[in-house]
Design a protein around this motif. Structure first.
Motif, PDB file in Angstrom:
ATOM      1  N   GLN A  65       6.339  -5.788  12.318  1.00 13.83           N
ATOM      2  CA  GLN A  65       7.023  -5.238  11.404  1.00 13.83           C
ATOM      3  C   GLN A  65       6.530  -4.324  10.364  1.00 13.83           C
ATOM      4  OE1 GLN A  65       9.691  -8.302   9.622  1.00 13.83           O
ATOM      5  NE2 GLN A  65       8.596  -9.728  11.294  1.00 13.83           N
ATOM      6  N   LEU A  66       5.305  -4.609  10.140  1.00 11.11           N
ATOM      7  CA  LEU A  66       4.665  -3.422   9.179  1.00 11.11           C
ATOM      8  C   LEU A  66       4.513  -2.233   9.986  1.00 11.11           C
ATOM      9  CD1 LEU A  66       1.813  -5.837   7.751  1.00 11.11           C
ATOM     10  CD2 LEU A  66       3.758  -4.750   6.219  1.00 11.11           C
ATOM     11  N   ASN A  67       4.232  -2.109  11.240  1.00  6.32           N
ATOM     12  CA  ASN A  67       3.988  -0.886  11.879  1.00  6.32           C
ATOM     13  C   ASN A  67       5.400   0.039  12.082  1.00  6.32           C
ATOM     14  OD1 ASN A  67       2.598   0.874  13.415  1.00  6.32           O
ATOM     15  ND2 ASN A  67       3.283   0.121  15.344  1.00  6.32           N
ATOM     16  N   ILE A  68       6.477  -0.806  12.233  1.00  2.00           N
ATOM     17  CA  ILE A  68       7.741  -0.192  12.200  1.00  2.00           C
ATOM     18  C   ILE A  68       8.125   0.300  10.889  1.00  2.00           C
ATOM     19  CG2 ILE A  68      10.290  -0.501  12.613  1.00  2.00           C
ATOM     20  CD1 ILE A  68       9.821  -2.560  14.352  1.00  2.00           C
ATOM     21  N   ASP A  69       7.717   0.058   9.948  1.00  2.00           N
ATOM     22  CA  ASP A  69       7.670   0.495   8.472  1.00  2.00           C
ATOM     23  C   ASP A  69       6.545   1.470   8.126  1.00  2.00           C
ATOM     24  OD1 ASP A  69      10.160  -0.887   8.030  1.00  2.00           O
ATOM     25  OD2 ASP A  69       9.112  -2.560   7.128  1.00  2.00           O
ATOM     26  N   LYS A  70       5.820   1.863   9.104  1.00  2.00           N
ATOM     27  CA  LYS A  70       4.773   2.866   8.886  1.00  2.00           C
ATOM     28  C   LYS A  70       3.766   2.642   7.769  1.00  2.00           C
ATOM     29  CE  LYS A  70       7.507   6.505  10.682  1.00  2.00           C
ATOM     30  NZ  LYS A  70       7.297   6.342  12.169  1.00  2.00           N
ATOM     31  N   GLN A  71       3.484   1.135   7.948  1.00  2.00           N
ATOM     32  CA  GLN A  71       2.525   0.599   6.637  1.00  2.00           C
ATOM     33  C   GLN A  71       1.157   0.050   7.280  1.00  2.00           C
ATOM     34  OE1 GLN A  71       4.606  -2.322   4.378  1.00  2.00           O
ATOM     35  NE2 GLN A  71       6.117  -0.924   3.908  1.00  2.00           N
ATOM     36  N   LEU A  72       0.909   0.440   8.429  1.00  4.10           N
ATOM     37  CA  LEU A  72      -0.520  -0.241   9.063  1.00  4.10           C
ATOM     38  C   LEU A  72      -1.381   0.936   9.127  1.00  4.10           C
ATOM     39  CD1 LEU A  72       0.383  -2.189  12.247  1.00  4.10           C
ATOM     40  CD2 LEU A  72      -0.023  -3.036   9.958  1.00  4.10           C
ATOM     41  N   SER A  73      -2.701   0.422   8.756  1.00  4.20           N
ATOM     42  CA  SER A  73      -3.884   1.371   8.905  1.00  4.20           C
ATOM     43  C   SER A  73      -4.135   1.852  10.458  1.00  4.20           C
ATOM     44  CB  SER A  73      -4.938   0.690   8.279  1.00  4.20           C
ATOM     45  OG  SER A  73      -5.743  -0.323   9.041  1.00  4.20           O
ATOM     46  N   PRO A  74      -4.886   2.768  10.534  1.00  2.00           N
ATOM     47  CA  PRO A  74      -5.338   3.187  12.123  1.00  2.00           C
ATOM     48  C   PRO A  74      -5.854   2.009  12.819  1.00  2.00           C
ATOM     49  CG  PRO A  74      -5.837   4.970  10.477  1.00  2.00           C
ATOM     50  CD  PRO A  74      -5.396   3.904   9.680  1.00  2.00           C
ATOM     51  N   ALA A  75      -6.633   1.443  12.179  1.00  6.47           N
ATOM     52  CA  ALA A  75      -7.394   0.244  12.679  1.00  6.47           C
ATOM     53  C   ALA A  75      -6.481  -0.805  13.179  1.00  6.47           C
ATOM     54  CB  ALA A  75      -8.539  -0.214  11.854  1.00  6.47           C
ATOM     55  N   ALA A  76      -5.682  -1.249  12.330  1.00  6.14           N
ATOM     56  CA  ALA A  76      -4.628  -2.199  12.499  1.00  6.14           C
ATOM     57  C   ALA A  76      -3.771  -1.841  13.756  1.00  6.14           C
ATOM     58  CB  ALA A  76      -3.915  -2.521  11.264  1.00  6.14           C
ATOM     59  N   GLN A  77      -3.257  -0.506  13.842  1.00  7.92           N
ATOM     60  CA  GLN A  77      -2.477   0.093  14.816  1.00  7.92           C
ATOM     61  C   GLN A  77      -3.174   0.023  16.160  1.00  7.92           C
ATOM     62  OE1 GLN A  77      -1.565   3.924  13.684  1.00  7.92           O
ATOM     63  NE2 GLN A  77      -0.038   3.466  11.905  1.00  7.92           N
ATOM     64  N   ALA A  78      -4.256   0.135  16.054  1.00  4.60           N
ATOM     65  CA  ALA A  78      -5.243   0.187  17.509  1.00  4.60           C
ATOM     66  C   ALA A  78      -5.107  -1.195  17.912  1.00  4.60           C
ATOM     67  CB  ALA A  78      -6.528   0.791  17.139  1.00  4.60           C
ATOM     68  N   TYR A  79      -5.428  -2.183  16.897  1.00  2.00           N
ATOM     69  CA  TYR A  79      -5.585  -3.600  17.367  1.00  2.00           C
ATOM     70  C   TYR A  79      -4.069  -4.163  17.830  1.00  2.00           C
ATOM     71  CZ  TYR A  79      -6.000  -8.770  17.223  1.00  2.00           C
ATOM     72  OH  TYR A  79      -6.071  -9.913  17.540  1.00  2.00           O
ATOM     73  N   LEU A  80      -3.035  -3.572  17.338  1.00  2.00           N
ATOM     74  CA  LEU A  80      -1.741  -4.126  17.602  1.00  2.00           C
ATOM     75  C   LEU A  80      -1.503  -3.451  19.015  1.00  2.00           C
ATOM     76  CD1 LEU A  80       1.164  -5.316  17.242  1.00  2.00           C
ATOM     77  CD2 LEU A  80       1.865  -3.087  15.801  1.00  2.00           C
TER      78      LEU A  80
END
Length: 372
Positions: free
Chosen positions: A11-26
């Motif tokens: 949900q945070l990623n859809i709202d563009k609220q994740l850091s690059p590190a968290a996006q990579a882990y997701l």
């Protein structure tokens, strides 16, 4: 990290609220988990549907005031619903759609309710003509004497509340707080003083105790865990050390290098926050410390503490930055960039309250963050 936490990251990623590190882990988790990929597709479909089906509508003048006047008084205790794993998110999507439909309907209905709902008609009141009284009836009626208007009562002048004091005479300092969340981890300012440090937070259920020292007098304060006005509790003889709150110990003398250690809640594992030549976070068996391995190069700080469930650790590096390490996932996050003095976990392991330099006052403030 379990799928419930991944659900939050989606949900945070859809709202563009994740850091690059968290996006990579997701992305790594989604590649291996079919259920979470399905959840992501459903969330993205709902997001696209809402953007397509609900055009932007400007409210009429006075709409907000009219809605707020019609609502019942706000409750003191808000209940937070968290998404459930797997099929639970389906019910969440249905609930979101229903709420949006209801909200959209409220925007559309304007004007007189009778115009929107023609079946609702005002009640009809029959008028009955009464006969004029006779002369005999008028003569026997008691004389009506008009009562004098009561003298107006002057309202009492409002008085300012007396300021609180400690040590019988010294006035307490003003404290600032904020109810607005900010940042990737929903950071919340719980307490800040213009001229004093607020340190050593300790979570007790749904409240947080913390300490200040003013003119040599140590004071205890209390603030709700989810934010609110801090309250003065009283004076105290001592302030707990940051390591005692985290159930950690300083082993620098016996290790001949900066070293903080903490034993896991099940007493089987030990974490070591080394400085010097071994700087970093290390994990090992309590009976085989010489076999401990480095799991993160960040380290060398003065804090280290296990989450109550034993599934993650908080620790600081030499600059005071606050980090979290997830044991099973072998994954680290940076929660606060520098100068953290003290910290503690909530009982559910989903929140950290800490004291850190921040803002413009140049002193330690009390913050709360929510972590997956």
């Amino acid at each position: 990290m379990d799928c419930r936490s991944i659900d939050n990251l989606i949900q945070l990623n859809i709202d563009k609220q994740l850091s690059p590190a968290a996006q990579a882990y997701l992305a790594e988790h989604l590649a291996a988990c079919e259920d979470c990929r399905a959840a992501e597709s459903a969330y993205m479909a709902l997001d696209a549907l809402l953007k397509q089906e609900l055009p932007r509508v400007e409210p009429p003048a006075g709409f907000s005031a009219a809605v707020m006047a019609a609502l019942p008084a706000a409750r003191d205790n808000a209940v937070v619903f968290r998404p459930r794993r797997k099929q639970g998110w389906l019910y969440g999507l249905a609930a979101c759609a229903a709420a949006v439909a209801l909200f959209f309907g409220i925007w559309v209905l304007e004007g007189d309710p009778a115009e929107n709902f023609p079946l609702i008609a005002p009640p009809v009141i029959a008028h009955v003509d009464e006969p004029e009284p006779t002369e005999a009836e008028v003569a026997t009626e008691p004389l009506q004497v008009a009562e004098a208007d009561p003298e107006p009562i002057e309202p009492e002048a409002a008085t300012e509340p007396e300021p609180q004091h400690y040590s019988t005479s010294t006035e307490l300092p003003a404290v600032a707080y904020n109810s607005e969340l900010s940042g990737e981890y929903a950071q919340l300012l719980l307490a800040s003083y213009a001229d004093y440090d607020a340190i050593c937070p300790v979570i007790n259920g749904d409240t947080v105790s913390y300490y200040t020292e003013i003119d040599g007098v140590k004071l205890v304060w209390m603030v709700p865990l989810n934010g609110g006005e801090p309250l003065f509790e009283g004076e105290t003889e001592s302030i707990p050390s940051p390591l005692s709150v985290l159930k950690a110990a300083d082993r620098s003398a016996e290790a001949a290098t900066p070293c903080i250690s903490a034993t896991s809640p099940d007493t089987l594992s030990v974490a070591l926050n080394y400085g010097g030549d071994r700087t970093g976070l290390w994990l090992g068996n309590v009976n085989e410390l010489d076999q401990a391995v480095q799991v993160d190069a960040n380290g060398g700080g003065s804090l280290l503490g296990w989450a109550p469930a034993g599934n993650k650790l908080l620790y600081t590096d030499a600059a005071g930055a606050l980090h979290i390490y997830y044991i099973a996932e072998q994954f680290a996050l940076t929660v606060y960039p520098s100068s953290v003095h003290s910290a503690c976990w909530s009982a559910d392991g989903l929140s950290i309250v800490f004291a850190a330099l921040g803002g413009e006052n140049g002193h330690y403030n009390i913050y709360k963050v929510s972590v997956p």
